[in-house]
Design a protein around this motif. Structure first.
Motif, PDB file in Angstrom:
ATOM      1  N   ALA A 290       0.681  -1.116  -0.105  1.00  0.00           N
ATOM      2  CA  ALA A 290       0.039   0.052   0.141  1.00  0.00           C
ATOM      3  C   ALA A 290       0.842   1.354  -0.157  1.00  0.00           C
ATOM      4  CB  ALA A 290      -0.904  -0.154   1.000  1.00  0.00           C
ATOM      5  N   ARG A 291       1.927   1.087   0.716  1.00  0.00           N
ATOM      6  CA  ARG A 291       2.923   2.400   0.850  1.00  0.00           C
ATOM      7  C   ARG A 291       3.369   2.643  -0.687  1.00  0.00           C
ATOM      8  NH1 ARG A 291       8.872   2.304   3.496  1.00  0.00           N
ATOM      9  NH2 ARG A 291       9.121   4.532   4.019  1.00  0.00           N
ATOM     10  N   THR A 292       3.753   1.583  -1.243  1.00  0.00           N
ATOM     11  CA  THR A 292       4.429   1.749  -2.708  1.00  0.00           C
ATOM     12  C   THR A 292       3.325   2.358  -3.493  1.00  0.00           C
ATOM     13  OG1 THR A 292       5.688  -0.052  -2.606  1.00  0.00           O
ATOM     14  CG2 THR A 292       5.279   0.651  -4.544  1.00  0.00           C
ATOM     15  N   ALA A 293       1.870   1.883  -3.449  1.00  0.00           N
ATOM     16  CA  ALA A 293       1.001   2.359  -4.263  1.00  0.00           C
ATOM     17  C   ALA A 293       0.699   3.971  -3.991  1.00  0.00           C
ATOM     18  CB  ALA A 293      -0.261   1.462  -4.225  1.00  0.00           C
ATOM     19  N   TRP A 294       0.711   4.496  -2.854  1.00  0.00           N
ATOM     20  CA  TRP A 294       0.354   5.561  -2.503  1.00  0.00           C
ATOM     21  C   TRP A 294       1.378   6.369  -2.999  1.00  0.00           C
ATOM     22  CZ3 TRP A 294      -4.089   7.073  -1.604  1.00  0.00           C
ATOM     23  CH2 TRP A 294      -4.975   6.580  -1.074  1.00  0.00           C
ATOM     24  N   PHE A 295       2.766   6.199  -3.108  1.00  0.00           N
ATOM     25  CA  PHE A 295       3.861   7.004  -3.696  1.00  0.00           C
ATOM     26  C   PHE A 295       3.709   7.029  -4.939  1.00  0.00           C
ATOM     27  CE2 PHE A 295       6.339   6.906   0.193  1.00  0.00           C
ATOM     28  CZ  PHE A 295       6.789   8.155   0.250  1.00  0.00           C
ATOM     29  N   ALA A 296       3.195   6.003  -5.841  1.00  0.00           N
ATOM     30  CA  ALA A 296       2.894   6.129  -7.063  1.00  0.00           C
ATOM     31  C   ALA A 296       1.924   7.293  -7.374  1.00  0.00           C
ATOM     32  CB  ALA A 296       2.356   4.759  -7.625  1.00  0.00           C
ATOM     33  N   VAL A 297       0.741   7.374  -6.463  1.00  0.00           N
ATOM     34  CA  VAL A 297      -0.124   8.328  -6.853  1.00  0.00           C
ATOM     35  C   VAL A 297       0.499   9.571  -6.479  1.00  0.00           C
ATOM     36  CG1 VAL A 297      -2.232   9.298  -5.832  1.00  0.00           C
ATOM     37  CG2 VAL A 297      -2.163   6.612  -6.153  1.00  0.00           C
ATOM     38  N   ALA A 298       1.277   9.598  -5.481  1.00  0.00           N
ATOM     39  CA  ALA A 298       1.993  11.082  -5.318  1.00  0.00           C
ATOM     40  C   ALA A 298       2.827  11.296  -6.608  1.00  0.00           C
ATOM     41  CB  ALA A 298       2.844  10.933  -4.093  1.00  0.00           C
ATOM     42  N   LEU A 299       3.451  10.558  -7.218  1.00  0.00           N
ATOM     43  CA  LEU A 299       4.490  11.013  -8.159  1.00  0.00           C
ATOM     44  C   LEU A 299       3.133  11.396  -9.346  1.00  0.00           C
ATOM     45  CD1 LEU A 299       6.634   7.818  -8.342  1.00  0.00           C
ATOM     46  CD2 LEU A 299       7.396  10.444  -8.243  1.00  0.00           C
ATOM     47  N   TYR A 300       2.123  10.727  -9.574  1.00  0.00           N
ATOM     48  CA  TYR A 300       1.359  11.258 -10.732  1.00  0.00           C
ATOM     49  C   TYR A 300       0.535  12.893 -10.043  1.00  0.00           C
ATOM     50  CZ  TYR A 300      -3.543  11.714 -12.622  1.00  0.00           C
ATOM     51  OH  TYR A 300      -4.427  12.253 -13.204  1.00  0.00           O
ATOM     52  N   GLY A 301       0.556  12.755  -9.121  1.00  0.00           N
ATOM     53  CA  GLY A 301      -0.063  14.274  -8.661  1.00  0.00           C
ATOM     54  C   GLY A 301       1.134  15.176  -8.709  1.00  0.00           C
ATOM     55  N   SER A 302       2.212  14.888  -8.479  1.00  0.00           N
ATOM     56  CA  SER A 302       3.249  15.849  -8.603  1.00  0.00           C
ATOM     57  C   SER A 302       3.786  16.300 -10.191  1.00  0.00           C
ATOM     58  CB  SER A 302       4.502  15.264  -7.861  1.00  0.00           C
ATOM     59  OG  SER A 302       5.144  14.431  -8.704  1.00  0.00           O
ATOM     60  N   LEU A 303       3.411  15.696 -11.096  1.00  0.00           N
ATOM     61  CA  LEU A 303       3.751  15.908 -12.545  1.00  0.00           C
ATOM     62  C   LEU A 303       3.333  17.188 -12.736  1.00  0.00           C
ATOM     63  CD1 LEU A 303       3.184  12.556 -14.589  1.00  0.00           C
ATOM     64  CD2 LEU A 303       5.261  13.674 -13.839  1.00  0.00           C
ATOM     65  N   PRO A 304       4.065  18.097 -13.494  1.00  0.00           N
ATOM     66  CA  PRO A 304       3.335  19.451 -13.768  1.00  0.00           C
ATOM     67  C   PRO A 304       2.474  19.440 -14.710  1.00  0.00           C
ATOM     68  CG  PRO A 304       5.857  19.745 -13.646  1.00  0.00           C
ATOM     69  CD  PRO A 304       5.417  18.157 -13.512  1.00  0.00           C
ATOM     70  N   LEU A 305       2.489  18.515 -15.600  1.00  0.00           N
ATOM     71  CA  LEU A 305       1.265  18.608 -16.742  1.00  0.00           C
ATOM     72  C   LEU A 305      -0.007  17.998 -16.039  1.00  0.00           C
ATOM     73  CD1 LEU A 305       3.105  17.121 -19.815  1.00  0.00           C
ATOM     74  CD2 LEU A 305       1.881  19.589 -19.416  1.00  0.00           C
ATOM     75  N   THR A 306       0.054  17.315 -15.048  1.00  0.00           N
ATOM     76  CA  THR A 306      -1.186  16.929 -14.366  1.00  0.00           C
ATOM     77  C   THR A 306      -2.017  18.081 -13.791  1.00  0.00           C
ATOM     78  OG1 THR A 306       0.039  14.873 -13.470  1.00  0.00           O
ATOM     79  CG2 THR A 306      -2.191  15.412 -12.386  1.00  0.00           C
ATOM     80  N   ALA A 307      -1.261  18.952 -13.317  1.00  0.00           N
ATOM     81  CA  ALA A 307      -2.075  20.050 -12.656  1.00  0.00           C
ATOM     82  C   ALA A 307      -2.314  20.929 -14.143  1.00  0.00           C
ATOM     83  CB  ALA A 307      -1.331  21.230 -11.965  1.00  0.00           C
ATOM     84  N   GLY A 308      -1.265  21.111 -14.972  1.00  0.00           N
ATOM     85  CA  GLY A 308      -1.571  21.939 -16.439  1.00  0.00           C
ATOM     86  C   GLY A 308      -2.657  21.481 -17.138  1.00  0.00           C
ATOM     87  N   LEU A 309      -3.033  19.920 -17.299  1.00  0.00           N
ATOM     88  CA  LEU A 309      -3.787  19.644 -18.198  1.00  0.00           C
ATOM     89  C   LEU A 309      -5.282  19.814 -17.379  1.00  0.00           C
ATOM     90  CD1 LEU A 309      -2.019  16.615 -19.589  1.00  0.00           C
ATOM     91  CD2 LEU A 309      -2.790  18.541 -20.823  1.00  0.00           C
ATOM     92  N   ALA A 310      -5.312  19.623 -15.954  1.00  0.00           N
ATOM     93  CA  ALA A 310      -6.445  19.927 -15.221  1.00  0.00           C
ATOM     94  C   ALA A 310      -6.963  21.427 -15.430  1.00  0.00           C
ATOM     95  CB  ALA A 310      -6.153  19.746 -13.556  1.00  0.00           C
ATOM     96  N   GLY A 311      -6.440  22.146 -15.929  1.00  0.00           N
ATOM     97  CA  GLY A 311      -6.738  23.351 -16.257  1.00  0.00           C
ATOM     98  C   GLY A 311      -7.076  23.383 -17.744  1.00  0.00           C
ATOM     99  N   SER A 312      -7.334  22.539 -18.540  1.00  0.00           N
ATOM    100  CA  SER A 312      -7.492  22.594 -19.781  1.00  0.00           C
ATOM    101  C   SER A 312      -8.790  21.710 -20.235  1.00  0.00           C
ATOM    102  CB  SER A 312      -6.503  22.552 -20.737  1.00  0.00           C
ATOM    103  OG  SER A 312      -5.847  21.242 -20.795  1.00  0.00           O
ATOM    104  N   MET A 313      -9.144  21.539 -21.310  1.00  0.00           N
ATOM    105  CA  MET A 313      -9.944  20.517 -22.010  1.00  0.00           C
ATOM    106  C   MET A 313      -9.180  19.532 -22.775  1.00  0.00           C
ATOM    107  SD  MET A 313     -13.284  23.076 -22.695  1.00  0.00           S
ATOM    108  CE  MET A 313     -14.161  21.699 -23.397  1.00  0.00           C
ATOM    109  N   GLN A 314      -7.877  19.568 -22.759  1.00  0.00           N
ATOM    110  CA  GLN A 314      -7.219  18.637 -23.660  1.00  0.00           C
ATOM    111  C   GLN A 314      -7.517  17.097 -23.414  1.00  0.00           C
ATOM    112  OE1 GLN A 314      -5.600  19.650 -26.061  1.00  0.00           O
ATOM    113  NE2 GLN A 314      -4.616  21.638 -25.715  1.00  0.00           N
ATOM    114  N   SER A 315      -7.526  16.218 -24.387  1.00  0.00           N
ATOM    115  CA  SER A 315      -7.961  14.863 -24.342  1.00  0.00           C
ATOM    116  C   SER A 315      -6.922  14.122 -23.435  1.00  0.00           C
ATOM    117  CB  SER A 315      -8.346  14.219 -25.699  1.00  0.00           C
ATOM    118  OG  SER A 315      -6.884  14.108 -26.293  1.00  0.00           O
ATOM    119  N   GLU A 316      -5.623  14.598 -23.292  1.00  0.00           N
ATOM    120  CA  GLU A 316      -4.790  13.959 -22.383  1.00  0.00           C
ATOM    121  C   GLU A 316      -5.218  13.215 -21.081  1.00  0.00           C
ATOM    122  OE1 GLU A 316      -2.697  14.620 -25.884  1.00  0.00           O
ATOM    123  OE2 GLU A 316      -3.837  16.127 -24.518  1.00  0.00           O
TER     124      GLU A 316
END
Length: 687
Positions: A290-316
């Protein structure tokens, strides 16, 4: 939008043996950590400090402290885990800044999608059923777009009806999910708190209004057209991308129709949660704790494009979710019973159909994963099942391609037009010359430290995963349990970079890489891997603003200061949107964006015209009209196009255009920033 309660059960991580190996060879640990000094060298040698936006990072720290304070209060008063309090804090923030009514509309839409997806396979995780339900809706509505049947009340009634019909199954799903979430948090409370904190920081991209260039020239067109006239005209003469794959915009349109207002922020928050859930499950299926899985989620949230794409309507953003859940299906053990086995194939077909409906390149991702899927399960579905799956893929994903083939004689318009030669576009293959910096072995380094060559961003805007965790990437190839996924994921990252070196196109595949890297890091160095992964998260967050210009200019802070009001942001960044809101309240005809560099009229639907390449007929007519300095050709152009209102910038308005407005006795109605709205009373509207 739904809460973090859709995070899957931890039983995969608890029941399966972890693949952490405390006795890993010293050379493997050295390779794992080699990316850390390489990152330090890149930061210094390539002078990333000069492009670092310290103010935005400070803002993230302040938001983190506020969220932690709120979660801490809930912990003291109600005894909640810190991660649960953080999830509630971020959820309430999204609801407030993205809009209460749009958020409720999105929640209703998600509930209807869950009910619909449950009909496909009740045994699937709730998040997967929601994703499938969303895609089934998008696939069906894609064929119905030309018909005048798209009403918010009808969609709200349909979602309510589905939820009422399946209310027992829905209630059981939400209860089980909440129980599983608590167990997942209890299994690794500190890692869970970090993951939810970082994912919440990424969700701040959902707080800002829709102002990204592609959105205001294209993606807003379909939702607003349906809201205004309840059907979508299939006319590429008015907009060259009118027949391009539209599933992402359709899914934005449904809650917008229900709410009567844009719902991009809450819809993207839903996709963030669905993707994070799949990332968690991938890590657990690879043998991580579970610890490993939560860190994978943290890496996903930390990607700059995760936040950037959340501010747009792009299909990615939705592509990442569907692709991640497709990987989950591949990694799941082969079903034992024929019924469940067929259900899994049909769920996979729905996901592949959704990828096709989102974008052609997204479907290529699915095709590239097919060899891995066949090798993993060692069987080919029965011919009848396979034929049914292919029919589902085409039924869900084929609407835009079929309409484009029938109307424009090019199913991929405007792509590949050198081959199809549709009359609606030049006989050339569409390309963007900006993104041909070169494909070579230095590309991972350049994507990290020279991001501006590969994205409309700044250095570091792609994150530091490719370099900081390069050792874990290599080591993933050397372990039996992760080698196949490492090969498949690498192929998915490389493939879109061969024809065009554009970083955004690799984002969905990069998301798949993250659980692989987290599992590998903890396998090699379980005692210290957390420090490495947490450091990468912090470094990614430090450069989050470099991935999207709206984050870099402090738009999140402005949204907070304005309590979620959009008008001040539009006035500062995209003043056309305020002017269009005023025009929308009139009974005028078509509106022309007179500046070819700012064709920001997508939300007007077919009423919005421009002289940019998006509107090929007017672009050519405008070029010819400039030859007559007295403006008479422009007068004829405006009359033929039924233009009653013009958006212009005085600095770019030509003398011929001014002469035409004078001949038509146009009057200036409103000014927003450097953009003016002029009404042309002498022109008859062509509606």
């Amino acid at each position: 939008m739904i809460s973090a309660a859709t995070v899957p059960a931890p039983e995969q991580a608890i029941k399966e043996p972890a693949i952490e190996e405390p006795g890993a060879a010293s050379w493997a640990r050295a390779l794992l950590w080699i990316g850390a000094p390489l990152c330090l060298v890149g930061l210094v040698v390539d002078h990333l400090g000069a492009q670092w936006h310290g103010g935005r990072f400070a803002g993230l720290i302040v938001l983190s402290l506020l969220a932690l304070a709120a979660a801490g209060a809930l912990r003291r008063v109600l005894g909640w885990r810190l991660a649960s309090g953080l999830a509630l804090a971020w959820l309430l923030a999204v609801v407030f800044y993205a809009g209460v009514v749009p958020a409720l509309a999105t929640m209703l839409f998600a509930s209807g999608a869950l009910a619909l997806g449950s009909l496909l396979q009740r045994e699937a995780p709730p998040a997967l059923r929601i994703a499938c339900g969303l895609i089934l809706v998008a696939g069906a509505l894609g064929w119905l777009l030309p018909l005048p049947v798209h009403y918010g009340a009808a969609y709200a009634g349909l979602c309510l009806g589905l939820a009422a019909w399946q209310w027992r199954a829905l209630a059981a799903s939400w209860h089980a999910t909440a129980t599983q979430l608590r167990a997942a948090i209890d299994a690794a409370p500190r890692a869970a708190a970090l993951a939810v904190l970082v994912l919440g920081l990424a969700s701040t991209g959902c707080w800002i209004p829709t102002m990204q260039a592609d959105d205001v020239v294209y993606h807003l067109r379909l939702p607003w057209q349906l809201l205004a006239q309840h059907h979508y005209p299939l006319d590429p003469a008015l907009h060259i991308w009118a027949l391009a794959p539209w599933a992402g915009d359709v899914l934005q349109a449904v809650p917008q129709l229900i709410a009567g207002a844009e719902a991009r922020g809450s819809v993207n928050a839903l996709w963030l949660v669905l993707t994070a859930t799949a990332v968690w499950r991938i890590a657990s299926l690879l043998g991580g704790t579970a610890r490993t899985a939560w860190f994978a989620v943290a890496l996903y949230g930390s990607l700059p494009l995760t936040a950037g794409l959340a501010g747009s309507m792009q299909s990615e953003t939705p592509t990442a979710a569907l692709l991640a859940w497709l990987v989950v299906l591949i990694l799941e053990p082969a079903p034992r019973t024929p019924r469940v086995r067929i259900g899994a194939v049909l769920v996979g077909a729905v996901l592949v159909g959704g990828l096709l409906a989102l974008k052609l390149s997204s479907a290529v991702f699915a095709v590239l994963m097919l060899p891995w899927a066949l090798w993993r399960h060692r069987r080919v579905p029965a011919p009848l099942t396979l034929a049914g799956a292919c029919a589902i893929v085409l039924a869900i994903g084929g609407s835009s391609y079929a309409y484009a083939a029938g109307i424009a004689r090019n199913p991929f318009l405007p792509l590949f037009n050198a081959w199809f030669r549709s009359p609606y576009f030049d006989p050339v293959n569409f390309d963007d010359a900006r993104w041909h910096a070169g494909f070579d072995v230095a590309l991972p380094w350049n994507l990290t430290f020279h991001t501006d060559r590969y994205l409309e961003g700044f250095a570091g805007g792609g994150g530091f995963v490719f370099v900081a965790l390069a050792g874990a990437w290599v080591l993933a190839f050397l372990h039996r349990r992760t080698a196949a996924m490492a090969l498949a994921t690498t192929a998915l990252i490389v493939a879109p970079l061969i024809p065009m070196q554009y970083l955004r196109y690799t984002f969905p595949a990069t998301v798949l890489l993250l659980p692989l890297l987290s599992v590998t890091a903890f396998r090699i160095d379980p005692r210290r891997a957390a420090w490495l992964l947490a450091g990468v998260c912090v470094l990614n967050l430090a450069f989050q603003a470099n991935g999207f210009w709206l984050l870099r200019v402090g738009q999140v802070k402005m949204s907070i200061m304005e309590a979620g009001r959009d008008e001040p942001a539009f006035r500062a960044r995209v003043p056309e949107r305020n002017l269009i809101a005023a025009i929308r309240g009139t009974d005028h005809g078509n509106v022309l964006a007179l500046d070819a560099e700012r064709p920001y009229v997508a939300e007007l639907g077919v009423r919005g015209r421009s002289i940019s390449y998006y509107d090929r007929s007017l672009q050519r007519a405008a070029q010819s009209a400039e030859a007559q300095a007295d403006g008479s050709a422009w007068v004829d152009l405006l009359h033929r196009a039924g233009i009653t209102d013009v958006l212009l910038r005085p600095a770019t308005t030509t003398s011929a255009q001014r002469a035409a407005l004078a001949r038509l006795h146009a009057t200036r109605c409103q000014v927003e920033g450097d953009v003016e709205w002029w009404h042309v009373p002498a022109t008859k509207a062509a509606r």
